[in-house]
Motif scaffolding. Structure first.
Motif, PDB file in Angstrom:
ATOM      1  N   ILE A 183      33.805  34.374  53.405  1.00 14.26           N
ATOM      2  CA  ILE A 183      33.656  35.462  52.455  1.00 14.26           C
ATOM      3  C   ILE A 183      34.352  34.364  51.019  1.00 14.26           C
ATOM      4  O   ILE A 183      35.561  34.153  51.147  1.00 14.26           O
ATOM      5  CB  ILE A 183      34.655  36.539  52.706  1.00 14.26           C
ATOM      6  CG1 ILE A 183      33.800  37.419  53.887  1.00 14.26           C
ATOM      7  CG2 ILE A 183      34.720  37.687  51.564  1.00 14.26           C
ATOM      8  CD1 ILE A 183      34.609  38.131  54.794  1.00 14.26           C
ATOM      9  N   TYR A 184      33.644  34.831  50.083  1.00 15.72           N
ATOM     10  CA  TYR A 184      34.451  34.047  48.851  1.00 15.72           C
ATOM     11  C   TYR A 184      34.845  35.127  47.674  1.00 15.72           C
ATOM     12  O   TYR A 184      33.931  36.147  47.694  1.00 15.72           O
ATOM     13  CB  TYR A 184      33.118  33.204  48.208  1.00 15.72           C
ATOM     14  CG  TYR A 184      32.689  32.052  49.184  1.00 15.72           C
ATOM     15  CD1 TYR A 184      33.472  30.813  49.014  1.00 15.72           C
ATOM     16  CD2 TYR A 184      31.904  32.143  49.936  1.00 15.72           C
ATOM     17  CE1 TYR A 184      33.263  29.587  49.708  1.00 15.72           C
ATOM     18  CE2 TYR A 184      31.381  30.978  50.780  1.00 15.72           C
ATOM     19  CZ  TYR A 184      31.948  29.810  50.686  1.00 15.72           C
ATOM     20  OH  TYR A 184      31.804  28.877  51.333  1.00 15.72           O
ATOM     21  N   SER A 185      35.767  34.654  47.225  1.00 22.16           N
ATOM     22  CA  SER A 185      36.397  35.582  46.107  1.00 22.16           C
ATOM     23  C   SER A 185      35.333  35.652  44.847  1.00 22.16           C
ATOM     24  O   SER A 185      34.580  34.640  44.813  1.00 22.16           O
ATOM     25  CB  SER A 185      37.828  35.381  45.490  1.00 22.16           C
ATOM     26  OG  SER A 185      37.850  34.130  44.922  1.00 22.16           O
ATOM     27  N   ASP A 186      35.665  36.453  43.650  1.00 18.91           N
ATOM     28  CA  ASP A 186      35.084  36.001  42.524  1.00 18.91           C
ATOM     29  C   ASP A 186      35.616  34.774  41.705  1.00 18.91           C
ATOM     30  O   ASP A 186      36.387  34.155  42.534  1.00 18.91           O
ATOM     31  CB  ASP A 186      35.354  37.340  41.393  1.00 18.91           C
ATOM     32  CG  ASP A 186      34.591  38.701  41.950  1.00 18.91           C
ATOM     33  OD1 ASP A 186      33.625  38.555  42.816  1.00 18.91           O
ATOM     34  OD2 ASP A 186      35.153  39.727  41.637  1.00 18.91           O
ATOM     35  N   ASP A 187      34.963  34.311  40.767  1.00 25.81           N
ATOM     36  CA  ASP A 187      35.471  33.070  40.108  1.00 25.81           C
ATOM     37  C   ASP A 187      36.775  33.288  39.620  1.00 25.81           C
ATOM     38  O   ASP A 187      37.289  34.271  38.885  1.00 25.81           O
ATOM     39  CB  ASP A 187      34.760  32.753  39.037  1.00 25.81           C
ATOM     40  CG  ASP A 187      33.114  32.508  39.451  1.00 25.81           C
ATOM     41  OD1 ASP A 187      32.837  32.261  40.601  1.00 25.81           O
ATOM     42  OD2 ASP A 187      32.182  32.589  38.260  1.00 25.81           O
ATOM     43  N   VAL A 188      37.724  32.263  40.104  1.00 31.31           N
ATOM     44  CA  VAL A 188      39.033  32.349  39.622  1.00 31.31           C
ATOM     45  C   VAL A 188      39.265  31.380  38.495  1.00 31.31           C
ATOM     46  O   VAL A 188      39.728  31.811  37.254  1.00 31.31           O
ATOM     47  CB  VAL A 188      40.045  31.715  40.579  1.00 31.31           C
ATOM     48  CG1 VAL A 188      41.702  31.455  40.381  1.00 31.31           C
ATOM     49  CG2 VAL A 188      39.947  32.403  41.885  1.00 31.31           C
ATOM     50  N   ILE A 189      38.585  30.089  38.343  1.00 33.16           N
ATOM     51  CA  ILE A 189      38.614  29.298  37.221  1.00 33.16           C
ATOM     52  C   ILE A 189      37.443  28.259  37.260  1.00 33.16           C
ATOM     53  O   ILE A 189      37.023  28.067  38.255  1.00 33.16           O
ATOM     54  CB  ILE A 189      39.795  28.518  37.288  1.00 33.16           C
ATOM     55  CG1 ILE A 189      40.142  27.982  35.637  1.00 33.16           C
ATOM     56  CG2 ILE A 189      40.031  27.566  38.308  1.00 33.16           C
ATOM     57  CD1 ILE A 189      41.500  27.708  35.280  1.00 33.16           C
TER      58      ILE A 189
END
Length: 247
Positions: free
Chosen positions: A107-113
């Motif tokens: 599971i991946y988060s939304d874009d951080v940077i």
């Protein structure tokens, strides 16, 4: 009535204790044991620093959740993560080490940077094309498919020491380096002998992607982290500026 009141109190006590347990639990975050300033680096005392640490510190401050950062070499980091020995990995991307991750429910988060991985060369070699590149320095554990596929004769010098790779480029021991261009130029611009001698070859293949946080077993916390990213845009932008990150 007394029984009813006691039942209500027990329910609220249970919810309170569960909330406090969730808030006090410490989660492990596997991070890369690299000097990757301004994004992240490990200081002389073994502490995680840079923009990545700052954003997680802000998240912990806002939520009460606690993280423990575990720096590791890249290959070991992937193995520990995939084997379920650490709770989260940062940074990560859907496009990294896809073979190792096959059949894993990550599971991946939304874009951080946003980041760009590309070729940095000395200015005097600005017209060299891919067929003329003989050696590329890169970080151990990185995939450089863009160049392996286009020129089978390229040799790759892998190292965990980014400053040494830049120095090898400066001394013409290699033709180019391939990793995060902001990291490469950060080193170059903070060293007098390197300044104004290198350039990002944006005419050659590069990767434009985003650092994300990943997990196999903590979907709810990823959702909380995504909400944090959406609701704290100004403070996160300020952290980028503080660390000299321009995008």
């Amino acid at each position: 009535m007394n029984f009813y009141n006691k039942s209500i109190k027990c329910i609220f006590l249970f919810i309170f204790l569960q909330f406090n347990y969730a808030q006090s639990q410490t989660y492990s975050v596997g991070v890369e044991n690299l000097n990757y300033a301004p994004y992240f680096y490990i200081d002389s005392s073994g502490n995680y620093k840079g923009f990545s640490n700052d954003i997680f510190e802000l998240f912990m401050q806002k939520t009460g959740i606690k993280f423990k950062f575990l720096p590791m070499p890249i290959f070991r980091l992937y193995k520990e993560f995939i084997d379920g020995n650490i709770d989260f990995k940062f940074p990560d991307s859907i496009n990294w080490q896809s073979e190792m991750k096959k059949n894993k429910n990550i599971i991946y988060s939304d874009d951080v940077i946003t980041y760009i991985d590309g070729i940095v060369m000395k200015n005097e070699n600005k017209n060299k094309n891919i067929s003329e590149i003989k050696t590329i320095g890169t970080i151990r554990g990185f995939e450089v498919k863009e160049y392996k596929d286009k020129n089978k004769n390229i040799k790759f010098l892998e190292s965990n020491n980014i400053s040494e790779l830049i120095d090898s480029l400066y001394k013409d021991k290699i033709d180019a380096v391939f990793f995060n261009i902001a990291v490469a130029l950060y080193i170059v611009n903070n060293n007098v002998q390197y300044k104004n001698k290198f350039m990002f070859r944006k005419d050659l293949p590069y990767v434009l992607d985003h650092y994300k946080m990943s997990t196999i077993k903590n979907k709810k916390l990823i959702e909380d982290f995504n909400n944090f990213l959406k609701n704290n845009n100004k403070e996160i932008t300020d952290l980028k500026k503080k660390n000299g990150i321009i995008y």
